[in-house]
Scaffold this motif. Sequence first.
Motif, PDB file in Angstrom:
ATOM      1  N   ARG A   1       0.852  -1.191   0.000  1.00 58.33           N
ATOM      2  CA  ARG A   1       0.000   0.000   0.000  1.00 58.33           C
ATOM      3  C   ARG A   1       0.887   1.240   0.000  1.00 58.33           C
ATOM      4  N   PRO A   2       0.587   2.207  -0.882  1.00 57.00           N
ATOM      5  CA  PRO A   2       1.394   3.432  -0.938  1.00 57.00           C
ATOM      6  C   PRO A   2       1.205   4.266   0.325  1.00 57.00           C
ATOM      7  N   GLN A   3       2.260   4.972   0.701  1.00 58.67           N
ATOM      8  CA  GLN A   3       2.221   5.807   1.888  1.00 58.67           C
ATOM      9  C   GLN A   3       2.270   7.303   1.557  1.00 58.67           C
ATOM     10  N   GLY A   4       2.627   7.645   0.345  1.00 53.18           N
ATOM     11  CA  GLY A   4       2.701   9.052  -0.042  1.00 53.18           C
ATOM     12  C   GLY A   4       1.530   9.450  -0.915  1.00 53.18           C
ATOM     13  N   GLU A   5       1.187  10.709  -0.851  1.00 52.82           N
ATOM     14  CA  GLU A   5       0.100  11.226  -1.669  1.00 52.82           C
ATOM     15  C   GLU A   5       0.456  11.073  -3.146  1.00 52.82           C
ATOM     16  N   GLY A   6      -0.465  10.526  -3.913  1.00 55.87           N
ATOM     17  CA  GLY A   6      -0.238  10.343  -5.341  1.00 55.87           C
ATOM     18  C   GLY A   6       0.614   9.134  -5.686  1.00 55.87           C
ATOM     19  N   ALA A   7       1.050   8.374  -4.666  1.00 60.42           N
ATOM     20  CA  ALA A   7       1.872   7.189  -4.909  1.00 60.42           C
ATOM     21  C   ALA A   7       0.992   6.037  -5.392  1.00 60.42           C
ATOM     22  N   VAL A   8       1.618   4.999  -5.901  1.00 62.39           N
ATOM     23  CA  VAL A   8       0.892   3.871  -6.480  1.00 62.39           C
ATOM     24  C   VAL A   8       1.090   2.608  -5.642  1.00 62.39           C
ATOM     25  N   TYR A   9       0.144   1.686  -5.747  1.00 64.35           N
ATOM     26  CA  TYR A   9       0.306   0.365  -5.152  1.00 64.35           C
ATOM     27  C   TYR A   9       1.405  -0.369  -5.910  1.00 64.35           C
ATOM     28  N   VAL A  10       2.055  -1.304  -5.228  1.00 57.79           N
ATOM     29  CA  VAL A  10       3.058  -2.132  -5.881  1.00 57.79           C
ATOM     30  C   VAL A  10       2.768  -3.586  -5.524  1.00 57.79           C
ATOM     31  N   ALA A  11       2.579  -4.403  -6.548  1.00 55.13           N
ATOM     32  CA  ALA A  11       2.447  -5.853  -6.367  1.00 55.13           C
ATOM     33  C   ALA A  11       3.822  -6.444  -6.655  1.00 55.13           C
ATOM     34  N   VAL A  12       4.323  -7.255  -5.722  1.00 57.27           N
ATOM     35  CA  VAL A  12       5.657  -7.840  -5.839  1.00 57.27           C
ATOM     36  C   VAL A  12       5.522  -9.356  -5.818  1.00 57.27           C
ATOM     37  N   MET A  13       6.147 -10.011  -6.790  1.00 57.86           N
ATOM     38  CA  MET A  13       6.147 -11.477  -6.837  1.00 57.86           C
ATOM     39  C   MET A  13       7.585 -11.944  -7.009  1.00 57.86           C
ATOM     40  N   ASP A  14       7.984 -12.897  -6.169  1.00 56.87           N
ATOM     41  CA  ASP A  14       9.327 -13.470  -6.244  1.00 56.87           C
ATOM     42  C   ASP A  14       9.228 -14.908  -6.742  1.00 56.87           C
ATOM     43  N   PHE A  15       9.992 -15.214  -7.771  1.00 57.72           N
ATOM     44  CA  PHE A  15      10.041 -16.548  -8.359  1.00 57.72           C
ATOM     45  C   PHE A  15      11.447 -17.113  -8.218  1.00 57.72           C
ATOM     46  N   VAL A  16      11.560 -18.424  -8.296  1.00 56.66           N
ATOM     47  CA  VAL A  16      12.881 -19.054  -8.209  1.00 56.66           C
ATOM     48  C   VAL A  16      13.741 -18.703  -9.412  1.00 56.66           C
ATOM     49  N   SER A  17      13.098 -18.398 -10.546  1.00 55.55           N
ATOM     50  CA  SER A  17      13.850 -18.086 -11.762  1.00 55.55           C
ATOM     51  C   SER A  17      12.962 -17.363 -12.759  1.00 55.55           C
ATOM     52  N   LYS A  18      13.590 -16.796 -13.777  1.00 53.01           N
ATOM     53  CA  LYS A  18      12.837 -16.158 -14.861  1.00 53.01           C
ATOM     54  C   LYS A  18      12.008 -17.202 -15.602  1.00 53.01           C
ATOM     55  N   ASP A  19      12.537 -18.411 -15.736  1.00 55.42           N
ATOM     56  CA  ASP A  19      11.787 -19.480 -16.397  1.00 55.42           C
ATOM     57  C   ASP A  19      10.498 -19.813 -15.641  1.00 55.42           C
ATOM     58  N   ALA A  20      10.556 -19.818 -14.308  1.00 57.52           N
ATOM     59  CA  ALA A  20       9.361 -20.083 -13.506  1.00 57.52           C
ATOM     60  C   ALA A  20       8.327 -18.980 -13.716  1.00 57.52           C
ATOM     61  N   PHE A  21       8.781 -17.736 -13.775  1.00 60.47           N
ATOM     62  CA  PHE A  21       7.875 -16.622 -14.041  1.00 60.47           C
ATOM     63  C   PHE A  21       7.254 -16.762 -15.429  1.00 60.47           C
ATOM     64  N   SER A  22       8.072 -17.073 -16.419  1.00 59.82           N
ATOM     65  CA  SER A  22       7.573 -17.227 -17.791  1.00 59.82           C
ATOM     66  C   SER A  22       6.545 -18.352 -17.882  1.00 59.82           C
ATOM     67  N   ALA A  23       6.787 -19.445 -17.166  1.00 56.17           N
ATOM     68  CA  ALA A  23       5.836 -20.561 -17.159  1.00 56.17           C
ATOM     69  C   ALA A  23       4.510 -20.127 -16.550  1.00 56.17           C
ATOM     70  N   TRP A  24       4.565 -19.332 -15.475  1.00 52.76           N
ATOM     71  CA  TRP A  24       3.335 -18.840 -14.855  1.00 52.76           C
ATOM     72  C   TRP A  24       2.577 -17.927 -15.825  1.00 52.76           C
TER      73      TRP A  24
END
Length: 98
Positions: free
Chosen positions: A43-66
Amino acid sequence: MFTVMNRIPVPAAAAAGFEEQFGASMGAHLADVEGLLGARLLRPQGEGAVYVAVMDFVSKDAFSAWMRSASFHDAHSTSSPGMAGDVESFETVVAVGA
């Protein structure tokens, strides 16, 4: 580790609904994703800031498969127009702690 961040602008009046909908979608679509280490919505804490969704994968290949999976397509089939945000990806160079 391969990290993907999605910066999502959400009008203040829509924040509560967005958090509820996004959180429910994460719970429904990410529980069994192979190679996913974790996912967070920040959740953003500053005025006008944006939400950030963060996802951590074991590898770029795992992300690509998803990205090719039914889980990905199901999670994004109901996205609201204008909520796509900006996606950035990173490879971990240094990590300290858990």
